[in-house]
Write an enzyme that holds these catalytic residues in place. Structure first.
Site, PDB file in Angstrom:
ATOM      1  N   SER A 263      10.764 -27.348  56.605  1.00 34.44           N
ATOM      2  CA  SER A 263      10.341 -26.025  57.037  1.00 34.44           C
ATOM      3  C   SER A 263      11.522 -25.253  57.592  1.00 34.44           C
ATOM      4  O   SER A 263      12.583 -25.813  57.860  1.00 34.44           O
ATOM      5  CB  SER A 263       9.275 -26.157  58.117  1.00 34.44           C
ATOM      6  OG  SER A 263       9.876 -26.587  59.321  1.00 34.44           O
ATOM      7  N   LYS A 264      11.299 -23.982  57.761  1.00 30.97           N
ATOM      8  CA  LYS A 264      12.317 -23.106  58.337  1.00 30.97           C
ATOM      9  C   LYS A 264      12.727 -23.622  59.714  1.00 30.97           C
ATOM     10  O   LYS A 264      13.885 -23.586  60.092  1.00 30.97           O
ATOM     11  CB  LYS A 264      11.695 -21.712  58.427  1.00 30.97           C
ATOM     12  CG  LYS A 264      12.627 -20.618  58.802  1.00 30.97           C
ATOM     13  CD  LYS A 264      11.883 -19.303  58.732  1.00 30.97           C
ATOM     14  CE  LYS A 264      11.920 -18.599  60.062  1.00 30.97           C
ATOM     15  NZ  LYS A 264      11.195 -17.329  60.039  1.00 30.97           N
ATOM     16  N   ARG A 265      11.726 -24.113  60.425  1.00 29.04           N
ATOM     17  CA  ARG A 265      11.989 -24.650  61.764  1.00 29.04           C
ATOM     18  C   ARG A 265      12.965 -25.815  61.743  1.00 29.04           C
ATOM     19  O   ARG A 265      13.808 -25.940  62.601  1.00 29.04           O
ATOM     20  CB  ARG A 265      10.705 -25.148  62.399  1.00 29.04           C
ATOM     21  CG  ARG A 265       9.630 -24.119  62.474  1.00 29.04           C
ATOM     22  CD  ARG A 265       9.058 -23.975  63.872  1.00 29.04           C
ATOM     23  NE  ARG A 265       7.997 -22.980  63.885  1.00 29.04           N
ATOM     24  CZ  ARG A 265       8.172 -21.691  63.671  1.00 29.04           C
ATOM     25  NH1 ARG A 265       9.385 -21.225  63.419  1.00 29.04           N
ATOM     26  NH2 ARG A 265       7.161 -20.854  63.702  1.00 29.04           N
ATOM     27  N   GLY A 267      15.422 -26.386  59.914  1.00 33.56           N
ATOM     28  CA  GLY A 267      16.788 -25.912  59.838  1.00 33.56           C
ATOM     29  C   GLY A 267      17.296 -25.507  61.209  1.00 33.56           C
ATOM     30  O   GLY A 267      18.361 -25.949  61.653  1.00 33.56           O
TER      31      GLY A 267
END
Length: 507
Positions: A263-265, A267
RNA sequence: GGCCCGUUCGUCUAAGGGCUAGGACACCACCCUUUCACGGUGGUGAUACGGGUUCGAAUCCCGUACGGGCUACCA
């Protein structure tokens, strides 16, 4: 004659372009090029609430950076347009009507609140998420339960409705996935998915089938998260266009993060990018870092993505795009999900920087090292610098540390690395050295080193104890290429200046 | 919960019935280097478990466990 290969990437313009998305693009692209086919990009903007301005342009920017240009798209044109689903709205309605006509789909008038209520009422611990399926559809507000007259009445009154597919009672739907082999589903466990929404827009399920047909798609690559809805698409193909017309499906394994789906998180949390390029959320202004800005070469980015779940059967790991095209085959795509390893990703980038020519790297360095245009002389110097330091850069952004001091005097000198063994004799040596650079022509790096060592020996000083101080004087810290290589690129005047300046900071 | 997919070193993977299960990243050691990298050599480290089938299974079959995905008028 075989049908011409046509593949598509079909993103929704809702935000940043994810690692997995780029890999899907890449596999589409490789397959198309390998078979002299066409690569199409279709914008799936059927959810108006999730539409994010700028996301579409951003997507094409990413593809351009990667060098994966489509043959047909909103931006590239083509004879199968429009390539934006919102502009094909009337087409989908036609097929929805046809399905209702054939009693393969039906009108449903349930409001979102009613659906929510139904789910809440039917939910039990053993069935936490009740479906809109054959079990309950006759108890809900739809044309199946209401009958023809009542349905017509509601329709005439302008009651909002959706169109739902009527899942067969019991039928086994099977297809051969190019990556997983035969996959089958029992329709008894499936629900009546919405095909056409109340706003007249199709859902993904209807749109993907209609568009793949109209755009004559022969092979459909998509992420594994779509596998559970494949039976809906199979059924639609069967009803609408015939199974023999259906593209061949290939469900790509997912790219996983440190724990589960990437997920973006992840990263942000683990310190690596997940998007191809920087993405700025227009509503919050929040920027999510991309591989490009992190310092990745697009060649490396594609290379590492390709090798995540695919290999050519040999031990080769570094591939150019052309080599990937030549050796690509769907059969060699792994079926299991692959965990993304940022350390390995950096290794790929480092390998690519090392193998790239100075000319290839020059603009990358220039762009990062200078804010303004540079002169021809400076560019010549930069060329030498790139050749000298590229092997030491894992990320392109490392050029700031590795090459910055060639152009800007180090702001700070790590003098503590010198002062420990500093002496008047050493000071005298460096005063001599600065003077030599200033007044004589010392020749190439090897010649300078020879002179340096001879002088040290004549003064009974250890060359090793003088080399590090010289490095600090020129570079500022304990890093960089060979000192005399540095001095050569800096030129005698700057070298002498830096030595003299450093001496003012030392006892 | 239901449905679907998956499971070889920590990670990415090779080996699709037959060698001491190979490589890469990471890690460790040594060499090279009077900086730091690069590079070189070597090392630690895996077939989830249980049953079958077979002369022989990482490989084929079944079960279990574990992991992942889906279960919206999102894609």
């Amino acid at each position: 004659m075989e049908k011409k290969v046509r593949v598509r990437f079909a993103p929704s313009p809702t935000g940043g372009l994810h690692l997995g998305g780029v890999r899907t693009v890449l596999f589409n692209y490789l397959f198309a090029k390998k078979h002299n086919g066409s690569f199409i990009v279709r914008i799936e903007d059927t959810d108006q609430r999730r539409y994010v301005p700028g996301a579409e342009e951003y997507l094409f920017d990413c593809l351009r950076w990667c060098g994966l240009e489509p043959n047909e798209s909103v931006q590239h044109g083509g004879s199968f347009g429009p390539y934006r689903q919102s502009e094909r709205k009337s087409l989908y309605k036609k097929y929805a009507d046809q399905l209702i006509e054939q009693e393969l789909a039906y009108y449903a008038f349930d409001t979102p609140e009613e659906l929510e209520k139904m789910r809440a009422q039917l939910a039990t611990p053993s069935n936490p998420s009740p479906q809109y399926d054959r079990q309950v559809r006759l108890q809900l507000r739809n044309s199946l339960a209401l009958g023809e007259a009542k349905t017509k009445e509601l329709l005439d009154a302008g009651t909002p409705y959706v169109v739902r597919i009527k899942m067969p009672e019991q039928e086994t739907l099977r297809f051969t996935d190019l990556i997983r082999g035969e996959v089958s589903f029992d329709t008894a466990t499936l629900d009546d998915k919405v095909l056409l929404k109340a706003d007249g827009m199709p859902t993904y399920h209807l749109a993907v089938v209609v568009d793949d047909h109209h755009m004559q798609i022969t092979h459909a690559f998509r992420g594994e998260e779509w596998l559970p809805s494949a039976p809906v698409h199979i059924l639609l193909w069967k009803h609408l266009f015939g199974l023999e017309q259906m593209p061949q499906w290939a469900h790509l394994p997912l790219i996983l993060g440190p724990n589960g789906k990437l997920s973006k998180r992840d990263g942000a949390k683990y310190g690596f990018p997940v998007f191809a390029m920087n993405w700025t959320d227009p509503s919050t202004g929040e920027v999510t870092e991309g591989f490009k800005e992190k310092g990745f070469l697009p060649e490396a980015f594609l290379n590492l993505l390709a090798l995540l779940g695919w290999n050519d059967g040999s031990e080769k790991e570094i591939f150019t795009l052309q080599e990937l095209i030549d050796s690509f085959s769907i059969e060699r795509i792994h079926s299991a999900g692959a965990r993304f390893d940022y350390e390995k990703a950096k290794w790929f980038n480092h390998e690519w920087i090392k193998k790239s020519s100075t000319d290839r790297l020059l603009p990358e360095f220039e762009q990062r090292l200078f804010t303004n245009a540079i002169s021809g002389a400076e560019r010549e110097k930069l060329k030498q610098v790139v050749a000298l330091v590229k092997d030491r850069c894992t990320l392109l952004t490392d050029c700031n540390e590795q090459a910055g001091f060639f152009f800007t005097e180090p702001a700070q000198l790590d003098t503590t690395a010198i002062t420990g063994k500093w002496s008047a004799e050493k000071r005298a040596f460096f005063e001599w050295l600065a003077n030599q650079y200033q007044t004589s022509s010392l020749g190439d790096a090897a010649a300078q080193e020879l002179l340096f060592k001879e002088k040290a020996a004549s003064l009974q000083l250890k060359a090793g104890e003088l080399l590090l101080p010289l490095r600090i004087m020129l570079v500022g810290g304990k890093f960089g290429p060979g000192v005399f290589d540095i001095a050569t690129v800096l030129g005698p005047t700057v070298t002498a200046q830096r030595i003299a300046r450093a001496l003012t900071l030392l006892p």
